[in-house]
Design an enzyme around this catalytic site. Sequence first.
Site, mmCIF file in Angstrom:
data_model
loop_
_atom_site.group_PDB
_atom_site.id
_atom_site.type_symbol
_atom_site.label_atom_id
_atom_site.label_comp_id
_atom_site.label_asym_id
_atom_site.label_seq_id
_atom_site.Cartn_x
_atom_site.Cartn_y
_atom_site.Cartn_z
ATOM 1 N N HIS A 1 41.612 40.472 38.460
ATOM 2 C CA HIS A 1 42.940 40.560 38.919
ATOM 3 C C HIS A 1 42.895 41.386 40.185
ATOM 4 C CE1 HIS A 1 47.402 40.845 38.507
ATOM 5 N NE2 HIS A 1 47.376 42.116 39.416
ATOM 6 N N GLU A 2 42.315 42.671 40.104
ATOM 7 C CA GLU A 2 42.590 43.537 41.190
ATOM 8 C C GLU A 2 41.630 43.288 42.544
ATOM 9 O OE1 GLU A 2 44.936 45.515 41.139
ATOM 10 O OE2 GLU A 2 45.283 45.635 39.042
ATOM 11 N N HIS B 1 43.861 40.882 44.529
ATOM 12 C CA HIS B 1 44.491 41.637 45.481
ATOM 13 C C HIS B 1 43.693 41.981 46.845
ATOM 14 C CE1 HIS B 1 48.292 42.015 43.228
ATOM 15 N NE2 HIS B 1 47.933 42.482 42.302
ATOM 16 N N HIS C 1 43.297 39.496 49.224
ATOM 17 C CA HIS C 1 44.717 39.303 50.121
ATOM 18 C C HIS C 1 44.480 40.374 51.217
ATOM 19 C CE1 HIS C 1 49.324 38.700 49.444
ATOM 20 N NE2 HIS C 1 48.746 37.824 50.477
HETATM 21 ZN ZN LIG Z 1 48.575 42.998 40.429
#
Ligand SMILES: [Zn+2]
Length: 673
Positions: free
Chosen positions: A464-465, A468, A471
């Site tokens: 998940h991290e 990010h 991104h």
């Molecule tokens: Zn998040």
Amino acid sequence: MTNPLLAQWTTEFALPPFDLIDDSQFAPAFDAALTEARANISRIADQADSPSFANTIAALELAEELLDRVSGVFYNLAGADSTPEREALQRDLAPKMAAFSSEVTMNAALFARIEDLWQRRENLDLNAEEFRVLELYRRMFIRAGAALDGAARNRMSAVKERLAVLSTSFTQNLLADEREWTMPLGADDLAGLPDFVIAAARAAAEERGQEGHLLTLSRSLVVPFLQFSPRRDLRELAYEAWVARGATGGKTDNRAIAAEILALRQERAQLLGYASFADYKLETEMAKTPAAVRDLLMRVWSPAKKKADQDAEILTRMMHEDGINGDLEAWDWRYYSEKRRLAEHDLDENILKPYLQLDAMIGASFDCAARLFGLEFRPLDVPLYHKDARAWEVTRNGKHVAVFIGDYFARASKRSGAWCSSFRSQRKIGGDVRPIAVNVCNFAKPAKGEPALLSWDDARTLFHEFGHALHVMLSDVTFGMISGTSVARDFVELPSQLFEHWLEVPEVLDRHARHARTCEPMPADLRDRLLAAGTYDQGFGTVEYIASALVDLAFHEGAAPADPMAFQATVLSELDMPKAIRMRHATPHFAHVFAGDGYSAGYYSYMWSEVMDADAFEAFEEAGDPFDPVTAQKLETHILSAGGCQEADALYLAFRGSMPGVEPLLKGRGLLS
Ligand SMILES: [Zn+2]
């Protein structure tokens, strides 16, 4: 000697010179950076030249460069490795930074220049990105109160300053409560605990310079304890301590702070002419209105609640068979759910965990990024801010893309949870600036000489991290204002939640999930059972999440509640919350909502993004290949590199062609009946 925070950084990749930085340098660096930023802002606002995009907006983009640099270092350190000095400085800085930000957005001459540009926008010959950035500046100024006058104007600044002080206190109180509570575990108390929990409890004691085993309130320790400990008395103690964070009475109690924050937010929204803070906040999100948020949450709530009620009956029966009468309690759910998981899916976390080594899972996330986006990762030997943090250079076709820092282990100086942040974001104005992304997690640190093992949840968090971070790192825009994750809050969880899907791709597990001792790949039947159990206990997970999201939303609609705890209880009772499930984050430790403005009236964002991530991954499935290069390219072009260069729906439509309904999400959570 010059202050290294203020000097040009001549380190490799212009990384912050962590080995030269000490805490005493932050305060003077902030003073100098604020002075410089104020001078730059005045020069822009008060210049004689008539407004142009270059002398106003582009100039503003660079006006706070030094301040951004110093803040980038300080706030990352304050979150990941706080010290009493850093906490004191953070308290000091909160009102100062808020005052500076008000000063900028309340600068009448500056706002007049922006407004003038906006009125002439069609004749300025702006490209699409410039147009967007101008629009966002104007929106930011207006929403910050630039168009207010007189008493309202002054009140707005005061409200914002007070909010900054309160949210800093909220965070620090929470950290203090988490640090404060530990429970020694004697030999009898370790019964039934898997080796990895015992090892984590030993490491937690070691970290605090103590002998034996210690239970702490770190999620990566307390959750497995609740899952595995057959000692109902200890589970209750641990659970009650965990959910009491921020509500323990005394100096670190957050309840009055939460009430004051809610009241000030409501006042802030009303000063700007909005009926409620939720109306104000949601206006610039994809959801746009509280009604749209509630509609999504309630559509998922009903099937989730139904599932959770059925599960509660089964778990209660299991508990009664254990000879324990009465109701299933919140500290029983995880324990019986784990037993049921073992029985129904033959999935034993104790057997699973050795296959999920931290280093191998980092490798898996890098490998997926390589196959999707052609990124390569090379470990860097550079000084960082803590000995547990690690860094990699990220390249593509030999060209530098970013620096990625991973800081994975829990420690008392780190705030709880997991997050992605950056020491520097990507932009092209003022030079080709490449990003430094950082992932901070709270995985249990292994005892000396042991490999670090993750739970399946931990591995998801890591992916998940890292989503990010992609991104942040793949961002390709001109202006910092719209760089990377500077997008609508209910869109920002799309890249992160989407990336979690690749952890579930069988070939990824086959390649990377190898046993810590034998190096054997995860047996296919274990892998299949793991993936089949993917929707396990989603009734519980969905209910605890939506309850938090609905309380957050209700807090910010209409008049602020004088007693948030009583209000929270009312919302939950109206929902008919299952007795053995509580909010994922209750008010006194709901950092998403009270530690800052980021997720206030915005905790729903994860679910809003999930509607899209479930559908976005289907794009790869439709292409017949989880690494389909054409789809990956579209994902990078329209989402991962695009930052906030357009409204979020436009970005998503460009990637996928149409907006999804709620069905892929319900399917993904196993809630589609
Ligand atoms: Zn998040």
